[in-house]
Design a protein around this motif. Structure first.
Motif, PDB file in Angstrom:
ATOM      1  N   VAL A  15       4.904   4.047  -2.996  1.00 53.01           N
ATOM      2  CA  VAL A  15       4.319   5.383  -3.024  1.00 53.01           C
ATOM      3  C   VAL A  15       3.470   5.459  -4.289  1.00 53.01           C
ATOM      4  N   CYS A  16       2.221   5.830  -4.147  1.00 57.22           N
ATOM      5  CA  CYS A  16       1.376   5.930  -5.323  1.00 57.22           C
ATOM      6  C   CYS A  16       1.755   7.177  -6.118  1.00 57.22           C
ATOM      7  N   SER A  17       1.331   7.225  -7.366  1.00 50.93           N
ATOM      8  CA  SER A  17       1.755   8.311  -8.237  1.00 50.93           C
ATOM      9  C   SER A  17       1.257   9.666  -7.743  1.00 50.93           C
ATOM     10  N   ARG A  18       0.100   9.672  -7.143  1.00 52.06           N
ATOM     11  CA  ARG A  18      -0.441  10.941  -6.656  1.00 52.06           C
ATOM     12  C   ARG A  18       0.388  11.477  -5.485  1.00 52.06           C
ATOM     13  N   CYS A  19       0.677  10.627  -4.540  1.00 46.79           N
ATOM     14  CA  CYS A  19       1.476  11.068  -3.401  1.00 46.79           C
ATOM     15  C   CYS A  19       2.912  11.362  -3.836  1.00 46.79           C
ATOM     16  N   PHE A  20       3.374  10.633  -4.829  1.00 46.77           N
ATOM     17  CA  PHE A  20       4.709  10.914  -5.333  1.00 46.77           C
ATOM     18  C   PHE A  20       4.791  12.346  -5.830  1.00 46.77           C
ATOM     19  N   HIS A  38       0.857  -1.178   0.000  1.00 46.61           N
ATOM     20  CA  HIS A  38       0.000   0.000   0.000  1.00 46.61           C
ATOM     21  C   HIS A  38       0.893   1.228   0.000  1.00 46.61           C
ATOM     22  N   CYS A  39       0.310   2.339  -0.430  1.00 48.73           N
ATOM     23  CA  CYS A  39       1.040   3.592  -0.429  1.00 48.73           C
ATOM     24  C   CYS A  39       1.398   3.974   1.003  1.00 48.73           C
ATOM     25  N   GLU A  40       2.642   4.381   1.188  1.00 46.99           N
ATOM     26  CA  GLU A  40       3.104   4.755   2.524  1.00 46.99           C
ATOM     27  C   GLU A  40       2.414   6.001   3.043  1.00 46.99           C
ATOM     28  N   PHE A  41       1.767   6.730   2.159  1.00 50.39           N
ATOM     29  CA  PHE A  41       1.183   8.011   2.561  1.00 50.39           C
ATOM     30  C   PHE A  41      -0.338   7.969   2.684  1.00 50.39           C
ATOM     31  N   CYS A  42      -1.018   7.540   1.632  1.00 48.34           N
ATOM     32  CA  CYS A  42      -2.485   7.567   1.675  1.00 48.34           C
ATOM     33  C   CYS A  42      -3.076   6.179   1.896  1.00 48.34           C
ATOM     34  N   TRP A  43      -2.233   5.159   1.982  1.00 48.90           N
ATOM     35  CA  TRP A  43      -2.640   3.783   2.254  1.00 48.90           C
ATOM     36  C   TRP A  43      -3.506   3.175   1.157  1.00 48.90           C
TER      37      TRP A  43
HETATM   38 ZN    ZN Z   1      -0.671   7.635  -1.955  1.00 45.49          ZN
END
Ligand code: ZN
Length: 90
Positions: A70-75, A40-45
């Motif tokens: 890290v998902c592309s959006r949080c990246f 999962h994304c480390e930021f938004c899960w």
């Molecule tokens: Zn994310």
């Protein structure tokens, strides 16, 4: 204040292990061949690797060891703050 400053709800100490990290562009589901790790994304899960979540981000980034995602959006939101280096896609 920047839109994605240190008070963003997605931030909780990731800087300890992700600041300055080298991230690899990793099309989801391909980066984890066995899909045994439910990444999962480390930021938004948001789920990234494994499972059947095809509606999730189509692009993501993974650390060299593939244990952090890290998902592309949080990246896009945090790349300046974290000073990430993007490795060349192989
Ligand atoms: Zn994310």
């Amino acid at each position: 204040m920047t839109p994605f400053g240190k008070d963003d709800w997605r931030l909780h100490d990731q800087e300890r292990y992700l600041h300055g990290a080298t991230l690899h562009p990793a099309p989801r589901r391909l980066a984890v061949p066995d899909a045994c790790y439910d990444g999962h994304c480390e930021f938004c899960w948001e789920p990234i690797a494994g499972g059947d979540r095809l509606d999730a981000a189509s692009e993501a980034y993974a650390t060299h060891r593939g244990d952090r995602w890290v998902c592309s959006r949080c990246f896009e939101d945090f790349k300046s703050l974290f000073a990430w280096v993007v490795a060349n896609a192989v």
